[in-house]
Design an enzyme around this catalytic site. Sequence first.
Site, PDB file in Angstrom:
ATOM      1  N   HIS A  41     101.233 -34.188 -45.981  1.00  0.00           N
ATOM      2  CA  HIS A  41     100.801 -32.784 -46.048  1.00  0.00           C
ATOM      3  C   HIS A  41     100.942 -32.251 -44.623  1.00  0.00           C
ATOM      4  CE1 HIS A  41      98.694 -34.643 -49.463  1.00  0.00           C
ATOM      5  NE2 HIS A  41      98.549 -33.443 -49.994  1.00  0.00           N
ATOM      6  N   SER A  91      99.835 -32.399 -36.802  1.00  0.00           N
ATOM      7  CA  SER A  91     100.191 -33.815 -36.903  1.00  0.00           C
ATOM      8  C   SER A  91     101.703 -34.071 -36.762  1.00  0.00           C
ATOM      9  CB  SER A  91      99.637 -34.414 -38.201  1.00  0.00           C
ATOM     10  OG  SER A  91      99.967 -33.621 -39.317  1.00  0.00           O
ATOM     11  N   GLU A 109     105.944 -30.990 -47.279  1.00  0.00           N
ATOM     12  CA  GLU A 109     105.143 -29.766 -47.308  1.00  0.00           C
ATOM     13  C   GLU A 109     105.616 -28.971 -48.517  1.00  0.00           C
ATOM     14  OE1 GLU A 109     102.421 -28.281 -45.593  1.00  0.00           O
ATOM     15  OE2 GLU A 109     102.852 -26.780 -47.127  1.00  0.00           O
ATOM     16  N   ASP A 134     106.312 -32.700 -53.230  1.00  0.00           N
ATOM     17  CA  ASP A 134     104.899 -32.947 -53.505  1.00  0.00           C
ATOM     18  C   ASP A 134     104.464 -34.263 -52.854  1.00  0.00           C
ATOM     19  OD1 ASP A 134     102.350 -32.584 -55.057  1.00  0.00           O
ATOM     20  OD2 ASP A 134     103.024 -34.485 -55.884  1.00  0.00           O
ATOM     21  N   ASP A 155      96.745 -35.768 -45.637  1.00  0.00           N
ATOM     22  CA  ASP A 155      95.823 -34.740 -45.129  1.00  0.00           C
ATOM     23  C   ASP A 155      95.823 -33.527 -46.066  1.00  0.00           C
ATOM     24  OD1 ASP A 155      94.206 -33.248 -43.443  1.00  0.00           O
ATOM     25  OD2 ASP A 155      95.857 -32.694 -42.088  1.00  0.00           O
TER      26      ASP A 155
HETATM   27  C1  LIG Z   1      95.370 -29.607 -43.961  1.00  0.00           C
HETATM   28  S1  LIG Z   1      96.968 -28.974 -43.995  1.00  0.00           S
HETATM   29  C2  LIG Z   1      97.917 -30.119 -43.083  1.00  0.00           C
HETATM   30  C3  LIG Z   1      97.695 -30.125 -41.604  1.00  0.00           C
HETATM   31  C4  LIG Z   1      98.542 -31.112 -40.846  1.00  0.00           C
HETATM   32  N1  LIG Z   1      98.507 -32.438 -41.453  1.00  0.00           N
HETATM   33  C5  LIG Z   1      98.095 -31.227 -39.409  1.00  0.00           C
HETATM   34  O1  LIG Z   1      97.214 -32.071 -39.108  1.00  0.00           O
HETATM   35  O2  LIG Z   1      98.614 -30.507 -38.563  1.00  0.00           O
HETATM   36  C6  LIG Z   1      97.473 -29.319 -45.634  1.00  0.00           C
HETATM   37  C7  LIG Z   1      98.907 -28.863 -45.969  1.00  0.00           C
HETATM   38  O3  LIG Z   1      99.299 -29.440 -47.209  1.00  0.00           O
HETATM   39  C8  LIG Z   1     100.130 -28.541 -47.901  1.00  0.00           C
HETATM   40  N2  LIG Z   1     100.082 -28.978 -49.308  1.00  0.00           N
HETATM   41  C9  LIG Z   1      99.156 -28.701 -50.247  1.00  0.00           C
HETATM   42  N3  LIG Z   1      99.391 -29.386 -51.376  1.00  0.00           N
HETATM   43  C10 LIG Z   1     100.489 -30.151 -51.139  1.00  0.00           C
HETATM   44  C11 LIG Z   1     101.203 -31.118 -51.905  1.00  0.00           C
HETATM   45  N4  LIG Z   1     100.827 -31.428 -53.160  1.00  0.00           N
HETATM   46  N5  LIG Z   1     102.266 -31.722 -51.346  1.00  0.00           N
HETATM   47  C12 LIG Z   1     102.647 -31.422 -50.055  1.00  0.00           C
HETATM   48  N6  LIG Z   1     102.000 -30.517 -49.283  1.00  0.00           N
HETATM   49  C13 LIG Z   1     100.939 -29.900 -49.812  1.00  0.00           C
HETATM   50  C14 LIG Z   1      99.516 -27.188 -47.611  1.00  0.00           C
HETATM   51  O4  LIG Z   1     100.465 -26.160 -47.771  1.00  0.00           O
HETATM   52  C15 LIG Z   1      99.077 -27.360 -46.151  1.00  0.00           C
HETATM   53  O5  LIG Z   1     100.064 -26.895 -45.270  1.00  0.00           O
END
Ligand SMILES: C[S@@+](CC[C@H](N)C(=O)[O-])C[C@H]1O[C@@H](n2cnc3c(N)ncnc32)[C@H](O)[C@@H]1O
Length: 272
Positions: A41, A91, A109, A134, A155
């Site tokens: 994520h 991250s 993402e 996903d 995350d």
């Molecule tokens: C908490 S943020 C991530 C922050 C990042 N890991 C950091 O520490 O800089 C969560 C991200 O997951 C994405 N997201 C949500 N559901 C997802 C999925 N099923 N698969 C991939 N990405 C997803 C959202 O769009 C969002 O940008």
Amino acid sequence: MNYRHAFHAGNFGDCVKHALLVWLIRALQRKPGGMLVLDTHAGIGRYDLDAGPATRTGEFSAGILRLLADPAEPLSDYLDLVRELGLYPGSPALARALLRPQDRLACCELHPEDVAALRSTFAGEPQVAVHRRDAWEALGALLPPPERRGLVLIDPPYEATDEFSRLADGLRLGHARFATGVFAAWYPIKHRAPVRAFHAALRESGIRDIVAAELWLRAPLDAARLNGCGLLVINPPYRFEADAAVMLAALLERLGTREAGEGFSVERLADE
Ligand SMILES: C[S@@+](CC[C@H](N)C(=O)[O-])C[C@H]1O[C@@H](n2cnc3c(N)ncnc32)[C@H](O)[C@@H]1O
């Protein structure tokens, strides 16, 4: 998908996650063999704290700004990277900065605008792959890595009510495919019940060698507030528990609210 990390970049949750993430990547790099960092994520990778969404919430003032104003030695590796990288590094940017020539980073993402931003940040970087994919599906598809060494950061945004159980399922799936990998999963602590259920699910999973590092700004009683956060680590590298405790103490001293119930813990959920 309403969650946009840009509103929360550099908040206390990011500081806890990113300081421990830097430690984990460095620990894996004690061995010379190449490794994969899989960021399931990923968000957009870099965040402007002087303009845009982050200034609308100002959450970073109680996070990274406090750490930079009063830098602590146990956090120096992370803080040096934040200073060097300019825009607040999420991250993917932290992982990218730490890659050795033999290492790779894969980011997933789903948000169309965020994945576009991430692709442009890493355009022309052969060691980095950005997938519009996903996260939960990617754990099955991208693991195990050919290198057989790696760190998987999970995350999620915790928008869905079943995010903790999806996370437990994702960890079970990821671990089944890549049992020697290091998995690090960030989670919010609003109130205790969902965290207890998540820990219980992991204890009952049969997965060995699990540690949870947590920091609370206050007693987790008000479910509407982010009262703390944790990082659950499977296969933590040598010295994680001791070093994480030192880092969490430094984080709490600077980010703590002095409210009742603040604290930190490093708890072993399953033995090696
Ligand atoms: C908490 S943020 C991530 C922050 C990042 N890991 C950091 O520490 O800089 C969560 C991200 O997951 C994405 N997201 C949500 N559901 C997802 C999925 N099923 N698969 C991939 N990405 C997803 C959202 O769009 C969002 O940008």
